[in-house]
Design an enzyme around this catalytic site. Sequence first.
Site, PDB file in Angstrom:
ATOM      1  N   VAL A   1       0.844  -1.207   0.000  1.00  0.00           N
ATOM      2  CA  VAL A   1       0.000   0.000   0.000  1.00  0.00           C
ATOM      3  C   VAL A   1       0.880   1.259   0.000  1.00  0.00           C
ATOM      4  CG1 VAL A   1      -1.826   1.262   1.197  1.00  0.00           C
ATOM      5  CG2 VAL A   1      -1.892  -1.225   1.116  1.00  0.00           C
ATOM      6  N   CYS A   2       1.967   1.228   0.801  1.00  0.00           N
ATOM      7  CA  CYS A   2       2.885   2.371   0.846  1.00  0.00           C
ATOM      8  C   CYS A   2       3.500   2.614  -0.529  1.00  0.00           C
ATOM      9  CB  CYS A   2       4.011   2.130   1.846  1.00  0.00           C
ATOM     10  SG  CYS A   2       3.429   1.875   3.516  1.00  0.00           S
ATOM     11  N   THR A   3       3.872   1.529  -1.190  1.00  0.00           N
ATOM     12  CA  THR A   3       4.506   1.669  -2.499  1.00  0.00           C
ATOM     13  C   THR A   3       3.554   2.344  -3.476  1.00  0.00           C
ATOM     14  OG1 THR A   3       5.871  -0.272  -2.101  1.00  0.00           O
ATOM     15  CG2 THR A   3       5.559   0.365  -4.392  1.00  0.00           C
TER      16      THR A   3
ATOM     17  N   MET B   1       3.154   6.105  -2.495  1.00  0.00           N
ATOM     18  CA  MET B   1       4.306   6.922  -2.850  1.00  0.00           C
ATOM     19  C   MET B   1       4.447   7.048  -4.372  1.00  0.00           C
ATOM     20  SD  MET B   1       5.356   8.048  -0.005  1.00  0.00           S
ATOM     21  CE  MET B   1       4.033   7.746   1.161  1.00  0.00           C
TER      22      MET B   1
END
Lengths: 165, 179
Positions: free
Chosen positions: A43-45, A48
Amino acid sequence: MLQPGARAPEFALKTTPDQTLAPVDFRGKPVVLAFYQADWSPVCTEQMAVYSLIIDELRAHGAQLLGIACDGAWCHLAFARHYELSFPRLSDFEPKGGVSRRYGCYDAAEGMSGRALFVVDCDGQIAWSYLSPTGINPGADGILAALDGLGKLSSRPRPQEGDRP
Amino acid sequence: MSTLKPPLGPRDHLRGELSRPIHLVEFGDFECPLCGQAQIVVQALARALGDQLCFGFRNFPVVGAHPNAQIAAEAAEAAGDQGKYWEMHDLLFDDQHALEVPHLGRYAEQLGLDMHRFVADLQAHRFLEKIRGDLHSGAISGVVGTPTFFINGIRHEGPFDFDSLLAAMTLAARFPRAG
């Protein structure tokens, strides 16, 4: 978590193994702080990568985006190179989560930053903040709406000393 | 809650009329494998929902990861300018691994497009501004990667398999559209 109206705590963190960055380096510009859990997590990838793709939308507001997570500077570097990220990532590594704690968005149970967003105005005051559930990518709409709001505020005459509130 | 901005309208590529009760909007990238999967789901939903569904597609080319995504989006827009948007859209998703300029030319020929005009439009990047407009719409609407779906103007959270989308759309159809 720190709320609108609070002063954004000052800090300086490593952005590469031999460089540090501080929000005060961008004073005079709105600064967007995007705390995230971890480099490489799915999810972070995606979050970002989307911010990197739409960075011109933030620049159009004169804003500087800083990503912040507890991973070390070398890890951040590899992550940013792999996904060609177009903004600096800060390493909240030592003391671990120190800055995240001061912003009230450290997830002690997980040992990672929470998925928190802050828009800090030109004077270093928090104008907007949002904590997204761990598994939910918040996108950029809230950030862009907050930056829009800053534009409207700054075009109003500033209150003078002695004005009635 | 993240909402679609601007709402679905006549400037969008639409499958079905705007007056239909369920609006499904996808922000997608022709080179994105997940969008390729979503294309199959969307086609199945369109068959299942018939004249209840108005489907719209906006471009969100993830240019770093997908080097041909932008030119493929331009090709779809150029075909759209010649009245063949959806035909090109489907061809691009059917063969996502062949989206370089020579492939795009072949698809345009297959659709019987005016090739002189098609090539000139691509060379001049005539539709780049429209694609950037879609990207802006995605940014201010809270797109979270590709594909991102909006159902009756509200961002769909969760998976985009047939059952999940159908359930979300069935529920959304009971309420007035947000946009």
